[in-house]
Scaffold this motif. Structure first.
Motif, mmCIF file in Angstrom:
data_model
loop_
_atom_site.group_PDB
_atom_site.id
_atom_site.type_symbol
_atom_site.label_atom_id
_atom_site.label_comp_id
_atom_site.label_asym_id
_atom_site.label_seq_id
_atom_site.Cartn_x
_atom_site.Cartn_y
_atom_site.Cartn_z
ATOM 1 N N PRO A 46 -3.036 -11.526 4.582
ATOM 2 C CA PRO A 46 -2.661 -10.329 3.815
ATOM 3 C C PRO A 46 -3.743 -9.833 2.861
ATOM 4 C CG PRO A 46 -1.448 -12.260 3.049
ATOM 5 C CD PRO A 46 -2.123 -12.649 4.325
ATOM 6 N N TYR A 47 -4.517 -10.757 2.301
ATOM 7 C CA TYR A 47 -5.565 -10.326 1.360
ATOM 8 C C TYR A 47 -6.699 -9.634 2.120
ATOM 9 C CZ TYR A 47 -3.034 -13.435 -1.738
ATOM 10 O OH TYR A 47 -2.049 -14.030 -2.469
ATOM 11 N N ALA A 63 -6.284 -8.082 4.995
ATOM 12 C CA ALA A 63 -5.721 -6.789 5.402
ATOM 13 C C ALA A 63 -5.769 -5.806 4.238
ATOM 14 C CB ALA A 63 -4.289 -6.964 5.891
ATOM 15 N N GLY A 64 -5.425 -6.298 3.048
ATOM 16 C CA GLY A 64 -5.443 -5.437 1.866
ATOM 17 C C GLY A 64 -6.842 -4.943 1.570
ATOM 18 N N PHE A 65 -7.828 -5.846 1.706
ATOM 19 C CA PHE A 65 -9.218 -5.461 1.455
ATOM 20 C C PHE A 65 -9.649 -4.380 2.442
ATOM 21 C CE2 PHE A 65 -13.824 -6.365 2.193
ATOM 22 C CZ PHE A 65 -14.278 -5.909 0.963
ATOM 23 N N LEU A 66 -9.321 -4.580 3.725
ATOM 24 C CA LEU A 66 -9.695 -3.588 4.741
ATOM 25 C C LEU A 66 -8.992 -2.252 4.484
ATOM 26 C CD1 LEU A 66 -9.659 -5.778 7.987
ATOM 27 C CD2 LEU A 66 -11.633 -4.995 6.664
ATOM 28 N N LEU A 67 -7.711 -2.333 4.135
ATOM 29 C CA LEU A 67 -6.957 -1.120 3.831
ATOM 30 C C LEU A 67 -7.582 -0.383 2.647
ATOM 31 C CD1 LEU A 67 -4.512 0.629 4.364
ATOM 32 C CD2 LEU A 67 -3.120 -0.946 3.031
ATOM 33 N N GLY A 68 -8.010 -1.176 1.639
ATOM 34 C CA GLY A 68 -8.667 -0.588 0.473
ATOM 35 C C GLY A 68 -9.953 0.130 0.868
ATOM 36 N N LEU A 69 -10.714 -0.462 1.800
ATOM 37 C CA LEU A 69 -11.959 0.179 2.249
ATOM 38 C C LEU A 69 -11.663 1.475 2.996
ATOM 39 C CD1 LEU A 69 -14.187 -2.810 3.476
ATOM 40 C CD2 LEU A 69 -14.226 -1.622 1.280
ATOM 41 N N VAL A 70 -10.592 1.469 3.812
ATOM 42 C CA VAL A 70 -10.213 2.698 4.525
ATOM 43 C C VAL A 70 -9.855 3.789 3.512
ATOM 44 C CG1 VAL A 70 -8.531 3.745 6.088
ATOM 45 C CG2 VAL A 70 -9.384 1.449 6.563
ATOM 46 N N LEU A 71 -9.102 3.406 2.490
ATOM 47 C CA LEU A 71 -8.701 4.374 1.461
ATOM 48 C C LEU A 71 -9.920 4.876 0.690
ATOM 49 C CD1 LEU A 71 -6.622 5.887 -0.188
ATOM 50 C CD2 LEU A 71 -6.080 3.779 -1.407
ATOM 51 N N VAL A 100 -4.493 -1.286 10.443
ATOM 52 C CA VAL A 100 -4.465 -2.353 9.438
ATOM 53 C C VAL A 100 -3.029 -2.639 8.984
ATOM 54 C CG1 VAL A 100 -5.282 -3.093 7.171
ATOM 55 C CG2 VAL A 100 -6.803 -1.804 8.665
ATOM 56 N N ALA A 131 -1.155 -6.210 9.390
ATOM 57 C CA ALA A 131 -0.665 -6.938 8.218
ATOM 58 C C ALA A 131 0.813 -7.299 8.362
ATOM 59 C CB ALA A 131 -0.886 -6.105 6.962
ATOM 60 N N THR A 139 4.149 -10.546 1.354
ATOM 61 C CA THR A 139 3.029 -9.890 2.040
ATOM 62 C C THR A 139 2.752 -8.490 1.492
ATOM 63 O OG1 THR A 139 3.562 -11.094 4.050
ATOM 64 C CG2 THR A 139 2.163 -9.174 4.293
ATOM 65 N N ARG A 182 0.843 -8.556 -1.669
ATOM 66 C CA ARG A 182 -0.545 -9.001 -1.470
ATOM 67 C C ARG A 182 -1.391 -7.893 -0.880
ATOM 68 N NH1 ARG A 182 2.305 -13.943 0.865
ATOM 69 N NH2 ARG A 182 2.517 -15.242 -0.985
ATOM 70 N N VAL A 183 -0.904 -7.271 0.187
ATOM 71 C CA VAL A 183 -1.680 -6.230 0.862
ATOM 72 C C VAL A 183 -1.846 -5.014 -0.056
ATOM 73 C CG1 VAL A 183 -1.748 -4.649 2.821
ATOM 74 C CG2 VAL A 183 -0.924 -6.987 3.139
ATOM 75 N N THR A 230 -4.037 -5.722 -3.253
ATOM 76 C CA THR A 230 -5.446 -5.930 -2.879
ATOM 77 C C THR A 230 -6.074 -4.605 -2.474
ATOM 78 O OG1 THR A 230 -4.805 -8.101 -2.056
ATOM 79 C CG2 THR A 230 -7.010 -7.331 -1.499
ATOM 80 N N ALA A 231 -5.337 -3.821 -1.685
ATOM 81 C CA ALA A 231 -5.867 -2.522 -1.253
ATOM 82 C C ALA A 231 -6.101 -1.616 -2.461
ATOM 83 C CB ALA A 231 -4.896 -1.854 -0.278
ATOM 84 N N THR A 237 -9.114 -2.824 -4.478
ATOM 85 C CA THR A 237 -10.358 -2.570 -3.744
ATOM 86 C C THR A 237 -10.760 -1.099 -3.841
ATOM 87 O OG1 THR A 237 -9.769 -4.296 -2.155
ATOM 88 C CG2 THR A 237 -11.484 -2.750 -1.488
ATOM 89 N N ALA A 238 -9.799 -0.215 -3.521
ATOM 90 C CA ALA A 238 -10.118 1.214 -3.518
ATOM 91 C C ALA A 238 -10.465 1.692 -4.925
ATOM 92 C CB ALA A 238 -8.945 2.014 -2.953
#
Lengths: 169, 397
Positions: free
Chosen positions: A8-9, A11-19, B28, B32, B50, B53-54, B57-58, B61-62
């Protein structure tokens, strides 16, 4: 045995990069409810143009001579559909099912899904976006409204979760 | 400088990019596990965090990425769509959506993912969503008041809390990491089959440490705009990096000559600019130079940008800032607008018997005064322009 879900982390990181890429390239965030609104608006204009012309809600989003479907958010949502399908194919998760706990009847799940969708439809208009368009994308650009909507979504969900526990556990 | 739409990427290509970014988004989300309503709702019953977490983190990151791009001057946040804040409507909408989440087991984005992999409940949820929006449209006139009440515009969360963006990022990162630790502890006690038992603990600890360090760095990073504005106003910095001066006579000559590559830049307030300014001048407030609004005017090196204000000090500050932002061929009008008025527009004849040079200078100035005064009159009350519009984004517009 179906393929495991992604960490999940990660996935979250990748989702953040897409955003992040979306904000950098297009100057706007990701979303979902906006596309549903475009579908509604275009349908109302096609089926009942008289009604649409009278209702203020359907006017702002209908630029002259252009279908509300020729909108960025509609293309993005089509992409979501495609991308999720692709992921389902790769990870062998394509199944035609109604997902529910064994003790929940089919019609109860269907009713719940419809009611939940309808509430999200209404709520996302008030919130000017849903979990993706308001909460997640709002967080990326530090919007106060985005954070408020996010807190309200999860706060309200936790507040009522107990009363509807039989639907899920 | 981002965003790349519309000047680098055309609106048509943008639609294709929307499709591609959407594909990445949907892929993604499904990877997930967001196509499963039971997995999503585990969040509310402690069995599966989940979503938290997703999502968190997203978001972190963004947000960090946007902050870093902004601090490096690589994105113009004045153009980027910021979800507007309508206090009542945001909270009411969120509360309704929360109830919808628990009843329906999805949110709009995840229901599309569910539908894509064949979940019937996902498809029904999408239909419900369409019905809900129609309902909202029908009720629109009667709820308009709540919908538009308590508007705070593009209010940012750190601004509302009175802290810097970097400090806010650190706060959010700290909250996220604490939430990850706490919810994993809960999940392991509630759900004996939790996937968190199989998490690589070592790697997760390192990632958490790294992201906390990132938060501290973001909080300690001085704000780029404030930093550059401070430098531009600093007398010592100005002495060390002097800006060329243009005399009133030189400017008058180029104005009369109609030189297209000689651009007078008025850095005063918009209201003062609207009242009067030099012919052909454009109005750029110092803060507007950070974005891409005036790039096409300031960037070309063959354009000589002559900054002026009422006096020389304001113009020097603005020109130093332009130079700090990397713009070349920047100059300042000597004596400012006051000096220009004294020297040119109110030129007085020299006393008899002074050398011919003085007399010739006066003849030039007198001619310039008439010509330029006419040009200023023709200019009328020119309204300052704001040229780059904000991106229309979001889901509610």
């Amino acid at each position: 045995m179906k393929t495991k879900y992604m960490n999940p982390y990660l996935a979250g990181f990748l989702l953040g990069l897409v955003l992040l890429a979306t904000v950098y390239i297009t100057g706007r965030g990701l979303g979902a409810s906006g596309a549903l609104k475009s579908v509604v608006t275009s349908t109302v204009w096609a089926v009942a143009p008289g009604r649409a012309a009278k209702a203020a809600f359907f006017q702002g989003s209908h630029p002259q001579g252009q279908s509300p479907l020729m909108d960025w958010i509609v293309f993005e949502a089509l992409g979501v559909l495609l991308g999720a399908f692709l992921s389902g194919v790769i990870s062998d998760r394509l199944t035609f099912t109604l997902e529910r706990p064994a003790h929940v009847r089919s019609w109860v799940r269907i009713l719940g899904a419809f009611a939940g969708g309808a509430l999200f439809g209404i709520g996302s208009q008030f919130g000017r976006g849903c979990t993706s368009g308001a909460a997640l994308s709002g967080m990326a650009v530090l919007s106060a409204g985005g954070f408020l909507t996010m807190l309200a979504i999860f706060g309200s969900a936790y507040a009522v979760a107990y009363f509807f526990r039989k639907l899920w556990i | 400088m981002g965003p790349l739409v519309p000047d680098i990427i055309s609106p048509e290509l943008n639609l294709i990019l929307g499709l591609l970014l959407g594909i990445a988004f949907g892929f993604v989300l499904e990877q997930a596990g967001f196509s499963s309503s039971r997995k999503l709702t585990g969040l509310f019953y402690g069995t599966d965090f989940t979503v938290l977490r997703v999502f968190f983190t997203a978001g972190v990151t963004a947000m960090s990425g946007v902050l870093i791009l902004n601090q490096l001057g690589l994105i113009d946040m004045d153009v980027v769509y910021i979800n507007p804040t309508f206090l009542k409507s945001a909270i009411l909408g969120g509360a309704i959506m929360g109830l919808g989440f628990v009843l329906g087991g999805y949110c709009p984005g995840t229901s599309v993912c569910g539908a894509a992999v064949g979940k019937i409940d996902g498809m029904v949820f999408v239909l419900g969503g369409l019905f809900g929006i129609v309902t909202f449209g029908e009720l629109y006139p009667s709820i308009l008041q709540i919908y538009t009440a308590n508007s705070y515009g593009d209010l940012l969360a750190p601004q509302a809390l009175g802290i810097s963006q970097g400090q806010f990022a650190l706060l959010l990162i700290a909250v996220a990491v604490s939430a990850f630790v706490a919810t994993t502890w809960i999940e392991k006690r509630v759900n004996p089959e939790s996937e968190s038992f199989r998490f690589p603990r070592q790697a997760h600890r390192r990632a958490a440490a790294a992201v906390l360090v990132l938060g501290v760095l973001l909080a300690a990073w001085p704000d780029r705009k404030a930093n550059l504005l401070g430098k531009a106003a600093d007398a010592a910095y100005q002495r060390a990096h002097p800006i060329e001066r243009v005399t009133a006579d030189e400017l008058a000559f180029h104005i009369m000559d109609g030189d297209q590559h000689f651009v007078p830049v008025d850095v005063r307030e918009a209201a003062e600019f609207a009242k009067t300014s030099l012919p052909g001048a454009i109005n750029i407030q110092p803060a507007a130079m950070f974005g891409k609004e005036w790039r096409d005017v300031l960037s070309p090196e063959q354009n000589r940008k002559v900054f002026f204000a009422q006096d020389e000090a304001d113009a020097t500050r603005a020109a130093t800032l332009a130079s700090l932002l990397g713009y070349k061929n920047v100059a300042v009008l000597q004596g400012g607008l006051n000096g220009f008025t004294q020297t040119i527009l109110k030129a007085t004849a020299p006393e008899q018997g002074l050398p011919e040079v003085e007399q010739a200078t006066y003849r030039f100035r007198a001619r310039a005064a008439t010509e330029i005064a006419t040009l200023i009159k023709q200019r009328g009350g020119v309204k300052p322009v704001r040229r780059i519009k904000k991106v229309q984004g979001g889901c509610g517009s």
